[in-house]
Design a protein around this motif. Structure first.
Motif, PDB file in Angstrom:
ATOM      1  N   SER A   1       0.961  -1.301  -0.011  1.00  0.00           N
ATOM      2  CA  SER A   1       0.048   0.020  -0.077  1.00  0.00           C
ATOM      3  C   SER A   1       0.884   1.153   0.066  1.00  0.00           C
TER       4      SER A   1
ATOM      5  N   CYS B   1      -2.589   5.091  -0.156  1.00  0.00           N
ATOM      6  CA  CYS B   1      -3.322   3.536  -0.323  1.00  0.00           C
ATOM      7  C   CYS B   1      -3.523   3.283   1.413  1.00  0.00           C
TER       8      CYS B   1
ATOM      9  N   GLY C   1      -3.400  -2.807  -0.817  1.00  0.00           N
ATOM     10  CA  GLY C   1      -2.890  -2.522  -2.132  1.00  0.00           C
ATOM     11  C   GLY C   1      -2.175  -3.681  -2.794  1.00  0.00           C
TER      12      GLY C   1
ATOM     13  N   CYS D   1     -12.530   7.148   2.745  1.00  0.00           N
ATOM     14  CA  CYS D   1     -11.878   6.406   1.781  1.00  0.00           C
ATOM     15  C   CYS D   1     -12.551   5.879   0.706  1.00  0.00           C
TER      16      CYS D   1
ATOM     17  N   THR E   1     -12.726   2.961  -2.829  1.00  0.00           N
ATOM     18  CA  THR E   1     -12.136   1.452  -3.269  1.00  0.00           C
ATOM     19  C   THR E   1     -12.089   1.390  -4.605  1.00  0.00           C
TER      20      THR E   1
ATOM     21  N   THR F   1      -8.021  -2.291  -3.313  1.00  0.00           N
ATOM     22  CA  THR F   1      -7.063  -1.298  -3.169  1.00  0.00           C
ATOM     23  C   THR F   1      -8.051  -0.048  -2.886  1.00  0.00           C
TER      24      THR F   1
ATOM     25  N   LEU G   1      -8.135   3.819  -0.791  1.00  0.00           N
ATOM     26  CA  LEU G   1      -7.373   4.911  -0.865  1.00  0.00           C
ATOM     27  C   LEU G   1      -7.928   5.978  -0.139  1.00  0.00           C
TER      28      LEU G   1
END
Length: 363
Positions: free
Chosen positions: A186, A190, A194, A326, A328, A334, A336
Motif C-alpha cells: 500500500s 493507499c 494494495g 476512503c 476503493t 485497493t 485509498l
C-alpha cells in the motif's frame, strides 16, 4: 491484514475476487461493504434527522501540532507534486508447490466467514503460533530491504512469495476471497490492501508491506510502513507516530484489560499531532483461522469485552494526514484516502499474558 468494519471491504477492504466473489453478512461487515443503519427508524424517509455536532476544546499542544501539520502540508513541494496513485499491470498469481499445506479458503473465491470464537491456544498451539509469527516478521524485514526507487511492488511480491514457500509456508493473502497476490503493498494514499503491480516506487514514497504466512496450520500476521528514498518531513512524521500508536495500544494489553482501551489510547496519541485514525478497518483474532473475533477497534469506541490470557489478535492502526474517508478501486481491494492524503499503518500479532502482551511478530 486489516478488515474493513463498516463501509468498505485482508488485511482491510470491500472484497474480492472481482465479479465472481460474493460476501457473506459477517464478511460484508468486516470487509468494507456499506452497512445499513443499525437503527431501523433512521432509515425511514418520513423521519426528520437532527444533526448534532459535538466538539471538544483542543489543548494548546494539540492546537499547535495541528497548525504545524497544516503548514507542513501547504509548504511541502514534495507533497504538492506527488502524483496520484495509478493502477499498474497486475501479473499472474504465483504458483505454490503441492507439498505445502494450504488454508481451506484457497479452493474458493468466496470470502470466508469471520469466526466467532476467540482463538486461545494451548502450549503446543503457542509453539506453532510463535513459529508462524517469527517467519512473518523475518519476511517483512526482508521485504523492507527491497524498498528503493525504481523497484516495482510486483518485484517485492515475487521475492516475498519465494521466501515464504522456501520456508515451507503458504502466503495467506494469496487466494483469500480471490486476492491475486502473496502480499499487500500500500503506497502513499493507499490505506491498505494494495495489490502489487508494475508501478515503480518513486523517491519520496512511503509503502506499507503487509505479510501473513500460514505455517503448520497457524497464521502469523504483521505489517510495517517503509520510507523510500528522501521522504518529506510531514510523511516521515506520520509514519513515526503511527508506529508509536501501535505500541501504545499494545502497552495496555493484558489479561482482563478492556478492548476499548486500545482505541482510546491510540486516538489520544494520534490527536496530539492532528492525525486522523481510520475507523473503517480493524484488527482481528488470529491463529488457526486467519480472521476471527475479537475485532480490534483503533478509534474511540464503546466495544464491550476484555482480553483473556492465551488469546492472540492483531493491532494495526491506520493514520492519515487528511481525511479518514476512503474510496476503493474497481479491483475491490485497493483502498485509498478520499482526498489523496498519505496514510500509514503498522501491525503486530500479540499474545495476551497475565501481566501484559507478548509481541509475536517482532521485527
Amino acid at each position: 491484514m486489516a478488515f474493513a468494519l463498516t463501509q468498505l471491504s485482508a488485511s482491510s477492504l470491500i472484497i474480492h475476487g472481482g465479479d465472481h466473489a460474493k460476501l457473506s453478512a459477517s464478511s460484508t461487515l468486516l470487509m468494507g461493504s456499506p452497512l445499513t443503519s443499525r437503527n431501523p427508524s433512521l432509515s425511514s424517509p418520513n423521519l426528520t434527522r437532527r444533526l448534532v455536532v459535538h466538539s471538544k476544546r483542543l489543548s494548546g499542544l494539540e492546537e499547535a501540532m495541528r497548525i504545524r501539520r497544516e503548514r507542513e502540508l501547504r509548504t511541502s513541494t514534495t507533497s504538492k507534486r506527488r502524483p496520484a496513485l495509478k493502477r499498474g499491470k497486475v501479473s499472474q498469481r504465483l504458483p505454490v508447490p503441492d507439498h505445502i499445506p494450504k488454508p481451506p479458503y484457497v479452493s474458493s473465491k468466496l470470502l470466508p466467514e469471520i469466526a466467532n470464537e476467540h482463538q486461545i491456544h494451548d502450549s503446543e498451539g503457542l509453539v506453532r503460533m510463535r513459529a508462524a509469527c517469527e517467519l512473518a516478521a523475518r519476511v517483512v524485514d526482508y521485504a523492507g530491504t527491497l524498498v528503493r526507487p525504481s523497484v516495482t511492488t510486483n518485484e517485492i511480491d515475487k521475492a516475498v512469495h519465494q521466501m515464504i514457500i522456501d520456508a515451507g509456508a503458504y502466503p495467506s493473502p494469496l487466494g483469500y476471497g480471490g486476492f491475486p497476490k502473496s502480499v499487500c503493498t500500500s503506497v502513499n494514499e493507499c490505506m491498505c490492501h494494495g495489490i502489487p503491480d508494475s508501478r515503480q516506487l518513486q523517491d519520496g514514497d512511503i509503502i506499507n508491506i503487509d505479510v501473513t504466512v500460514y505455517l503448520n496450520g497457524y497464521h502469523g500476521d504483521t505489517s510495517k510502513t517503509f520510507l523510500c528514498g528522501n521522504v518529506n518531513n510531514a510523511m516521515a512524521r506520520l509514519v513515526k507516530v503511527t508506529e508509536e500508536c501501535m505500541y501504545k495500544g499494545i502497552a495496555l494489553c493484558k489479561d482482563g484489560a478492556l478492548f476499548r482501551k486500545i482505541g482510546k489510547r491510540i486516538s489520544e496519541h494520534a490527536e496530539k499531532f492532528g492525525y486522523g485514525v481510520v475507523d473503517r478497518f480493524v484488527g482481528h483474532g488470529i491463529g488457526t483461522v486467519f480472521h476471527s473475533e475479537p475485532l480490534i477497534y483503533h478509534h474511540r469506541n464503546d466495544k464491550s469485552g476484555h482480553m483473556v490470557e492465551g488469546q492472540t489478535f492483531t493491532i494495526e492502526p491506520i493514520l492519515t494526514l487528511g481525511t479518514t474517508e476512503c474510496i476503493t478501486w474497481e479491483d475491490n481491494w485497493t483502498t485509498l484516502t478520499a482526498d489523496g492524503s498519505p496514510a500509514a499503518q503498522f501491525e503486530h500479532t500479540i499474545l495476551i499474558t497475565k501481566t501484559g502482551a507478548e509481541i509475536l511478530t517482532k521485527y
